[in-house]
Motif scaffolding. Sequence first.
Motif, PDB file in Angstrom:
ATOM      1  N   GLY A  73      17.002   8.238   8.584  1.00 17.75           N
ATOM      2  CA  GLY A  73      15.827   8.978   8.899  1.00 17.75           C
ATOM      3  C   GLY A  73      15.998   9.898   9.824  1.00 17.75           C
ATOM      4  N   GLY A  74      16.519   9.898  11.305  1.00 21.39           N
ATOM      5  CA  GLY A  74      16.137  10.639  12.272  1.00 21.39           C
ATOM      6  C   GLY A  74      17.393  11.263  11.353  1.00 21.39           C
ATOM      7  N   GLY A  75      18.939  10.385  10.940  1.00 18.67           N
ATOM      8  CA  GLY A  75      19.866  11.297  10.805  1.00 18.67           C
ATOM      9  C   GLY A  75      20.385  12.767   9.502  1.00 18.67           C
ATOM     10  N   ILE A  76      18.377  11.830   8.935  1.00 20.59           N
ATOM     11  CA  ILE A  76      18.930  13.625   7.524  1.00 20.59           C
ATOM     12  C   ILE A  76      17.911  14.800   8.379  1.00 20.59           C
ATOM     13  N   GLY A  77      16.642  13.986   9.123  1.00 22.07           N
ATOM     14  CA  GLY A  77      15.996  14.736   9.997  1.00 22.07           C
ATOM     15  C   GLY A  77      16.218  15.953  10.668  1.00 22.07           C
ATOM     16  N   VAL A  82      19.425  21.134  11.447  1.00 18.35           N
ATOM     17  CA  VAL A  82      20.140  22.061  12.080  1.00 18.35           C
ATOM     18  C   VAL A  82      20.534  22.748  11.136  1.00 18.35           C
ATOM     19  N   ALA A  83      20.241  22.356  10.054  1.00 15.39           N
ATOM     20  CA  ALA A  83      20.913  23.516   9.041  1.00 15.39           C
ATOM     21  C   ALA A  83      19.696  24.402   8.732  1.00 15.39           C
ATOM     22  N   ASN A  84      18.570  24.542   8.340  1.00 18.24           N
ATOM     23  CA  ASN A  84      17.874  25.409   8.651  1.00 18.24           C
ATOM     24  C   ASN A  84      17.894  26.608   9.815  1.00 18.24           C
ATOM     25  N   GLY A  85      17.969  25.926  11.093  1.00 19.51           N
ATOM     26  CA  GLY A  85      17.464  26.717  11.932  1.00 19.51           C
ATOM     27  C   GLY A  85      18.777  27.843  11.944  1.00 19.51           C
ATOM     28  N   TYR A  91      16.680  27.614   4.786  1.00 22.30           N
ATOM     29  CA  TYR A  91      15.276  27.055   5.370  1.00 22.30           C
ATOM     30  C   TYR A  91      14.160  27.587   4.492  1.00 22.30           C
ATOM     31  N   ALA A  92      15.424  29.033   3.488  1.00 17.85           N
ATOM     32  CA  ALA A  92      14.258  29.124   2.317  1.00 17.85           C
ATOM     33  C   ALA A  92      14.217  28.418   1.151  1.00 17.85           C
ATOM     34  N   PHE A  93      15.253  27.211   1.174  1.00 15.27           N
ATOM     35  CA  PHE A  93      15.568  26.669   0.111  1.00 15.27           C
ATOM     36  C   PHE A  93      14.661  25.358   0.164  1.00 15.27           C
ATOM     37  N   THR A  94      14.715  24.813   1.693  1.00 12.93           N
ATOM     38  CA  THR A  94      14.129  24.087   1.939  1.00 12.93           C
ATOM     39  C   THR A  94      13.005  23.061   2.602  1.00 12.93           C
ATOM     40  N   ASP A  95      12.633  24.200   3.415  1.00 14.94           N
ATOM     41  CA  ASP A  95      11.481  24.212   4.795  1.00 14.94           C
ATOM     42  C   ASP A  95      10.481  23.382   3.525  1.00 14.94           C
ATOM     43  N   THR A  96       9.519  24.242   3.240  1.00 15.85           N
ATOM     44  CA  THR A  96       8.133  24.210   2.083  1.00 15.85           C
ATOM     45  C   THR A  96       8.681  23.080   1.472  1.00 15.85           C
ATOM     46  N   THR A  97       9.524  22.752   1.089  1.00 15.08           N
ATOM     47  CA  THR A  97       9.246  21.336   0.519  1.00 15.08           C
ATOM     48  C   THR A  97       8.671  20.146   0.803  1.00 15.08           C
ATOM     49  N   LEU A  98      10.228  20.435   2.184  1.00 15.64           N
ATOM     50  CA  LEU A  98       9.540  19.824   3.475  1.00 15.64           C
ATOM     51  C   LEU A  98       8.513  19.406   4.281  1.00 15.64           C
ATOM     52  N   GLN A  99       7.673  20.775   4.152  1.00 15.69           N
ATOM     53  CA  GLN A  99       6.403  20.635   4.459  1.00 15.69           C
ATOM     54  C   GLN A  99       5.398  19.644   3.898  1.00 15.69           C
ATOM     55  N   MET A 100       5.569  20.483   2.177  1.00 13.36           N
ATOM     56  CA  MET A 100       4.434  19.596   1.307  1.00 13.36           C
ATOM     57  C   MET A 100       4.102  18.065   1.549  1.00 13.36           C
ATOM     58  N   ILE A 101       6.159  17.384   1.435  1.00 14.37           N
ATOM     59  CA  ILE A 101       6.230  15.904   1.550  1.00 14.37           C
ATOM     60  C   ILE A 101       5.441  15.026   3.120  1.00 14.37           C
ATOM     61  N   MET A 133      11.895  10.392  10.002  1.00 13.45           N
ATOM     62  CA  MET A 133      12.211  12.101   9.682  1.00 13.45           C
ATOM     63  C   MET A 133      11.554  13.225  10.144  1.00 13.45           C
ATOM     64  N   PHE A 134      10.434  13.570   9.564  1.00 11.29           N
ATOM     65  CA  PHE A 134       9.890  14.835  10.304  1.00 11.29           C
ATOM     66  C   PHE A 134       9.838  15.307  11.247  1.00 11.29           C
ATOM     67  N   PRO A 135       9.033  14.616  12.673  1.00 13.39           N
ATOM     68  CA  PRO A 135       9.302  14.875  13.919  1.00 13.39           C
ATOM     69  C   PRO A 135      10.578  14.773  14.394  1.00 13.39           C
ATOM     70  N   ILE A 136      12.034  14.516  14.266  1.00 10.45           N
ATOM     71  CA  ILE A 136      12.879  15.076  14.411  1.00 10.45           C
ATOM     72  C   ILE A 136      12.691  16.826  14.088  1.00 10.45           C
ATOM     73  N   TYR A 137      13.089  16.720  12.049  1.00  7.32           N
ATOM     74  CA  TYR A 137      13.409  17.182  12.101  1.00  7.32           C
ATOM     75  C   TYR A 137      12.974  19.143  12.486  1.00  7.32           C
ATOM     76  N   ILE A 138      11.556  19.301  12.412  1.00 11.66           N
ATOM     77  CA  ILE A 138      10.365  19.995  12.966  1.00 11.66           C
ATOM     78  C   ILE A 138      10.781  20.581  14.706  1.00 11.66           C
ATOM     79  N   ASN A 139      11.813  19.512  15.152  1.00 13.92           N
ATOM     80  CA  ASN A 139      11.867  19.554  16.664  1.00 13.92           C
ATOM     81  C   ASN A 139      13.640  20.670  16.089  1.00 13.92           C
ATOM     82  N   THR A 140      13.811  19.559  16.287  1.00 20.38           N
ATOM     83  CA  THR A 140      15.844  20.276  15.763  1.00 20.38           C
ATOM     84  C   THR A 140      15.625  21.522  15.630  1.00 20.38           C
TER      85      THR A 140
END
Length: 256
Positions: A73-77, A82-85, A91-101, A133-140
Amino acid sequence: MTNKFITSFIPWLIPIIIVIVWQVAVAVGVVSAQLLPAPFTILTSFYNLLVSGELFYHMSGSLARALIGLLIGGGIGFVLGVANGLSKFSYAFTDTTLQMIRNIPNLALVPLVIIWFGIDEGAKIFLVSIGVMFPIYINTLHGIKNIDPGFIEMGKMYGVKGWRLFKEILLPGALPSIFVGLRYSLGVMWMTLIVAETIASTRGVGYLAMTAQQFMQSDIIIITILLYAFFGKIADMLSRWGEKRALRWHKSYVNN
């Protein structure tokens, strides 16, 4: 030396006082020993579990699930952060979906996860992975997006591009935020693991707690609670140690 000892002792002062008051309250009958066993009784039960090997068996199972879930989970996040940053399209393609999940409670996923993975280890590791996954994703993501553009421009002026730009400017600049995400995700990891180990487990600290509940063994239940607290504290200490090592160059960590 004395000041250093006092500084090291102060964080443990409140837990020590609580244990002493707890022991006295049970000894004088203010608190029922059946509802809340005395610390000495809990210590005896802990010793018995340790000597029998049962404690190590369940602890090793929980730690393995936690570590594997954290790595996945940490690796994926981290990769998604990094990719969305770095990429507006990503960012436009994946962030909304990730925030919903992200806003779906782990407990709500349990029935579906059992259908997908059954009751084997895959279900438990999936729940832990999705939790961390999500805490690491958001903070990265936050760390990458908040790097001073001037540093990036300066690096490009000196011919720093591609992987070198990421390694020497982007990653160091985002590390403080990434470590915040890591420390938060470690807490989520243990909370999620408790839920995960209720899924038809035969091994793990969560399973040990459920079995103790069935037999009304309050001392064992308290031991499992203390184990989770201990795991969380050790994980946070390791994270802080890694943070200080990785951020030695940062002015906030020079004297720490």
